[in-house]
Design an enzyme around this catalytic site. Sequence first.
Site, PDB file in Angstrom:
ATOM      1  N   GLU A  52       0.748  -1.146  -0.023  1.00 31.62           N
ATOM      2  CA  GLU A  52       0.022  -0.077   0.093  1.00 31.62           C
ATOM      3  C   GLU A  52       1.014   1.255   0.028  1.00 31.62           C
ATOM      4  O   GLU A  52       0.541   2.130  -0.673  1.00 31.62           O
ATOM      5  CB  GLU A  52      -0.979   0.056   1.030  1.00 31.62           C
ATOM      6  CG  GLU A  52      -2.310  -1.004   0.952  1.00 31.62           C
ATOM      7  CD  GLU A  52      -3.126  -0.484  -0.043  1.00 31.62           C
ATOM      8  OE1 GLU A  52      -2.992   0.782  -0.495  1.00 31.62           O
ATOM      9  OE2 GLU A  52      -4.044  -1.325  -0.496  1.00 31.62           O
TER      10      GLU A  52
ATOM     11  N   GLU B  25       0.782   3.804  -3.097  1.00 28.59           N
ATOM     12  CA  GLU B  25       0.151   5.320  -2.738  1.00 28.59           C
ATOM     13  C   GLU B  25       1.281   6.207  -2.730  1.00 28.59           C
ATOM     14  O   GLU B  25       0.918   7.656  -2.752  1.00 28.59           O
ATOM     15  CB  GLU B  25      -0.764   5.371  -1.596  1.00 28.59           C
ATOM     16  CG  GLU B  25      -1.799   4.346  -1.769  1.00 28.59           C
ATOM     17  CD  GLU B  25      -2.771   4.301  -0.500  1.00 28.59           C
ATOM     18  OE1 GLU B  25      -2.518   4.858   0.665  1.00 28.59           O
ATOM     19  OE2 GLU B  25      -3.795   3.642  -0.762  1.00 28.59           O
TER      20      GLU B  25
ATOM     21  N   ASP C  65     -15.481   3.300  16.268  1.00 30.67           N
ATOM     22  CA  ASP C  65     -14.602   4.589  16.047  1.00 30.67           C
ATOM     23  C   ASP C  65     -13.835   4.485  14.542  1.00 30.67           C
ATOM     24  O   ASP C  65     -13.548   5.618  14.075  1.00 30.67           O
ATOM     25  CB  ASP C  65     -13.688   5.014  17.291  1.00 30.67           C
ATOM     26  CG  ASP C  65     -14.402   5.395  18.396  1.00 30.67           C
ATOM     27  OD1 ASP C  65     -15.382   5.474  18.333  1.00 30.67           O
ATOM     28  OD2 ASP C  65     -13.835   4.988  19.581  1.00 30.67           O
TER      29      ASP C  65
ATOM     30  N   GLU D 220      -2.261  14.247  -3.571  1.00 35.63           N
ATOM     31  CA  GLU D 220      -1.112  15.094  -2.764  1.00 35.63           C
ATOM     32  C   GLU D 220      -0.616  14.098  -1.569  1.00 35.63           C
ATOM     33  O   GLU D 220      -1.270  13.653  -0.861  1.00 35.63           O
ATOM     34  CB  GLU D 220      -1.808  16.478  -2.320  1.00 35.63           C
ATOM     35  CG  GLU D 220      -0.726  17.167  -1.642  1.00 35.63           C
ATOM     36  CD  GLU D 220      -1.458  18.364  -0.983  1.00 35.63           C
ATOM     37  OE1 GLU D 220      -0.731  19.575  -0.518  1.00 35.63           O
ATOM     38  OE2 GLU D 220      -2.578  18.528  -1.107  1.00 35.63           O
TER      39      GLU D 220
END
Length: 167
Positions: free
Chosen positions: A66, A70, A88, A124
Site C-alpha cells: 500500500e 500510494e 470509532d 497530494e
Amino acid sequence: MGMSNFYKNLRNSFGAELIFMPSAAGIVRNEAGEILFQNKGNGEKWSLPAGAIELGEAPAEAVVREVWEETGLFVKPIKLLGVFGGKDFRYEYPNGHKVEYVVFVFDCQVQGGELNPIDNETAELRYFSADKMPELALPYPKSIFIEKVNEKTEFQWKDEWVRKLQE
C-alpha cells in the site's frame, strides 16, 4: 491499485452496506521526523498511506504494498505501533460505501523509491510535524505519531470493558 476483485465481489453482494475490512497503514517519516500523509483529492480528509489487506497477504506485506502504491516509496515495517478498530473506525466513502476497519499501524523505514504515487488514489502527499498534523479521516490516537522509543504497542482500551467482564 483500486479495489481488488475480492472487495468488488463483496460490494456486488452487499452494495454500500457496512462491511468489515482488515487494513494496514504505515507511518513514514522524513529525515526531520515529519510524518507523510496522503490527500486523495476527493473531499475526504487526510490519511496515512493505507489500504485493505488482501486474501493471503500478511498485514506487514499489505503495508509495504500500500505504501508503495500510494507514495512510490519502498518501506520496511520495523514495528507494529497499534491495532485499532470498532465503531470509532467506521467510515463512509464519498460514494456511500461503508466500512468498519481493523487497522494494523506500522512504523516504517524508507528503503528506496521516489515520492511519486503509483496508483490514481493519491492527489497530494505532504509531510507534517506531529504537532501540526491535518485533520485525519480516522481517529488514530496522537500517541502513535510522537516519535519515541515505546516498549508497548498501542491498543484501544477502556477500563470499563474489564469491569463488565468481571461482573
